[in-house]
Design a protein around this motif. Structure first.
Motif, PDB file in Angstrom:
ATOM      1  N   ARG A  56       0.658  -1.653   0.658  1.00 20.65           N
ATOM      2  CA  ARG A  56      -0.003   0.196   0.415  1.00 20.65           C
ATOM      3  C   ARG A  56       1.083   0.862  -0.069  1.00 20.65           C
ATOM      4  O   ARG A  56       1.788   1.526   0.941  1.00 20.65           O
ATOM      5  CB  ARG A  56      -1.014   0.309   1.302  1.00 20.65           C
ATOM      6  CG  ARG A  56      -2.015  -0.689   1.330  1.00 20.65           C
ATOM      7  CD  ARG A  56      -2.476  -1.534   2.952  1.00 20.65           C
ATOM      8  NE  ARG A  56      -3.494  -0.236   2.841  1.00 20.65           N
ATOM      9  CZ  ARG A  56      -4.298  -0.041   3.987  1.00 20.65           C
ATOM     10  NH1 ARG A  56      -3.826  -0.160   4.895  1.00 20.65           N
ATOM     11  NH2 ARG A  56      -4.816   0.878   4.370  1.00 20.65           N
ATOM     12  N   ILE A  57       0.019   2.575  -0.940  1.00 22.23           N
ATOM     13  CA  ILE A  57       1.164   3.835  -0.786  1.00 22.23           C
ATOM     14  C   ILE A  57       0.437   4.294   0.119  1.00 22.23           C
ATOM     15  O   ILE A  57      -0.761   4.799   0.346  1.00 22.23           O
ATOM     16  CB  ILE A  57       0.283   4.163  -1.850  1.00 22.23           C
ATOM     17  CG1 ILE A  57       1.448   3.571  -3.139  1.00 22.23           C
ATOM     18  CG2 ILE A  57       1.503   5.428  -2.147  1.00 22.23           C
ATOM     19  CD1 ILE A  57       0.710   3.925  -4.567  1.00 22.23           C
ATOM     20  N   CYS A  58       1.702   5.556   1.038  1.00 18.23           N
ATOM     21  CA  CYS A  58       1.242   6.442   2.009  1.00 18.23           C
ATOM     22  C   CYS A  58       2.373   7.259   1.595  1.00 18.23           C
ATOM     23  O   CYS A  58       3.458   7.162   0.847  1.00 18.23           O
ATOM     24  CB  CYS A  58       1.380   5.650   3.375  1.00 18.23           C
ATOM     25  SG  CYS A  58       2.948   4.963   3.660  1.00 18.23           S
ATOM     26  N   ALA A  59       2.150   8.787   2.602  1.00 22.87           N
ATOM     27  CA  ALA A  59       3.354   9.554   2.389  1.00 22.87           C
ATOM     28  C   ALA A  59       4.638   9.105   3.554  1.00 22.87           C
ATOM     29  O   ALA A  59       4.338   8.254   4.716  1.00 22.87           O
ATOM     30  CB  ALA A  59       2.867  11.151   2.728  1.00 22.87           C
ATOM     31  N   PRO A  60       5.844   9.685   3.357  1.00 22.33           N
ATOM     32  CA  PRO A  60       6.949   9.144   4.337  1.00 22.33           C
ATOM     33  C   PRO A  60       5.919   9.106   5.961  1.00 22.33           C
ATOM     34  O   PRO A  60       6.758   8.270   6.531  1.00 22.33           O
ATOM     35  CB  PRO A  60       7.738   9.907   3.993  1.00 22.33           C
ATOM     36  CG  PRO A  60       8.015  10.903   2.597  1.00 22.33           C
ATOM     37  CD  PRO A  60       6.087  10.799   2.296  1.00 22.33           C
ATOM     38  N   ASP A  61       5.506  10.039   6.078  1.00 22.21           N
ATOM     39  CA  ASP A  61       5.361  10.301   7.855  1.00 22.21           C
ATOM     40  C   ASP A  61       4.454   9.560   8.030  1.00 22.21           C
ATOM     41  O   ASP A  61       3.778   9.123   9.606  1.00 22.21           O
ATOM     42  CB  ASP A  61       5.268  11.659   8.776  1.00 22.21           C
ATOM     43  CG  ASP A  61       3.855  12.169   7.484  1.00 22.21           C
ATOM     44  OD1 ASP A  61       2.906  11.486   6.792  1.00 22.21           O
ATOM     45  OD2 ASP A  61       3.171  13.352   7.981  1.00 22.21           O
ATOM     46  N   GLU A  62       3.339   8.779   6.827  1.00 16.92           N
ATOM     47  CA  GLU A  62       2.726   7.790   7.785  1.00 16.92           C
ATOM     48  C   GLU A  62       3.246   5.810   7.469  1.00 16.92           C
ATOM     49  O   GLU A  62       2.637   5.241   7.651  1.00 16.92           O
ATOM     50  CB  GLU A  62       1.400   7.439   6.319  1.00 16.92           C
ATOM     51  CG  GLU A  62       0.947   8.996   6.648  1.00 16.92           C
ATOM     52  CD  GLU A  62      -0.261   9.065   5.586  1.00 16.92           C
ATOM     53  OE1 GLU A  62      -1.450   9.727   5.029  1.00 16.92           O
ATOM     54  OE2 GLU A  62       0.195   8.345   3.906  1.00 16.92           O
ATOM     55  N   ALA A  63       4.510   6.070   7.284  1.00 23.90           N
ATOM     56  CA  ALA A  63       5.360   4.821   7.511  1.00 23.90           C
ATOM     57  C   ALA A  63       6.625   4.708   8.585  1.00 23.90           C
ATOM     58  O   ALA A  63       6.429   6.399   9.267  1.00 23.90           O
ATOM     59  CB  ALA A  63       5.652   4.555   6.336  1.00 23.90           C
TER      60      ALA A  63
END
Length: 245
Positions: A201-208
């Motif tokens: 799944r794709i997310c922003a860097p601050d969501e991982a």
């Protein structure tokens, strides 16, 4: 002679370049435009320049005058044939048109053109020549450059409400230049997204976060916290992440 009917020595007769009729030298006239020598009755005088013209080279103007084709222009809209000085000329294409049909651009330096050469800005409503506007890469709508937004990624133009702002870089880009976080739905400029090593799944860097054991990048909620950040491996996750291995 085919002009006067005079009977003369055939060797004195000259053949017309236009009709092959013959006459004596004094009955011949030279066309000022083609250089051809023709019989006097095969020649007319230009109503514009006063120069002699071969009858097979004349153009008849709207007012009945005749002229050589090189002395006139045709209005591309109405088809009217007039001297160039009586027609206007498009600043965009150079085409000739009746002066009354010329349209003035709303954009400095206020050039003129034919109605079909203009576009209306989708933002300001101003009328401008086609080379004075940009075309939205999103909708295809015309827009004055100062009213459009230029993508910080590609340099392509779009209308202001057709752009998105990346939550990672803060740059304004076009919709086809982003991906969307599968956590928040926020737009992320392509190349700045993070993909979970567990689910893809794709997310922003601050969501991982990165697993401190394996180094794998996973979503925040796809970890088991045991003093360190460790990727889930054999647990049921509440955000839909599926452990692998």
């Amino acid at each position: 002679s085919d002009v006067s009917g005079l009977v003369v020595d055939a060797r004195l007769l000259v053949t017309s370049a236009m009709s092959e009729r013959r006459g004596v030298e004094t009955e011949m006239v030279q066309c000022e435009f083609t250089g051809s020598r023709v019989l006097a009755d095969e020649m007319v005088v230009s109503g514009i320049s006063g120069k002699p013209i071969c009858k097979d080279r004349i153009i008849t103007l709207e007012d009945g005058r005749v002229a050589h084709e090189s002395e006139v222009q045709q209005c591309v809209v109405t088809g009217a044939i007039l001297p160039p000085g009586e027609l206007g000329q498009s600043d965009l294409t150079g085409k000739y048109v009746l002066k009354s049909l010329l349209v003035t651009s709303s954009v400095p330096p206020y050039r003129v053109g034919i109605e079909s050469e203009f576009l209306t800005c989708a933002i300001s409503g101003q009328l401008a020549l086609s080379d004075e506007v940009v075309i939205s890469a999103v909708s295809g709508k015309p827009c004055l450059p100062e009213c459009a937004v230029k993508s910080d990624k590609s340099g392509r133009f779009a209308l202001p409400d057709e752009t998105v702002t990346c939550i990672v870089t803060g740059r304004r880009v076009l919709p086809d230049e982003v991906v969307y976080s599968e956590i928040t739905g926020a737009p992320i400029e392509q190349g700045h997204e993070v993909r979970s090593a567990l689910s893809g799944r794709i997310c922003a860097p601050d969501e991982a976060v990165a697993c401190e054991v394996s180094g794998a990048v996973v979503l925040h909620r796809a970890v088991v916290r045991t003093g360190a950040i460790v990727a889930a491996n054999a647990v049921v996750l509440n955000d839909g992440e599926v452990p692998q291995g």
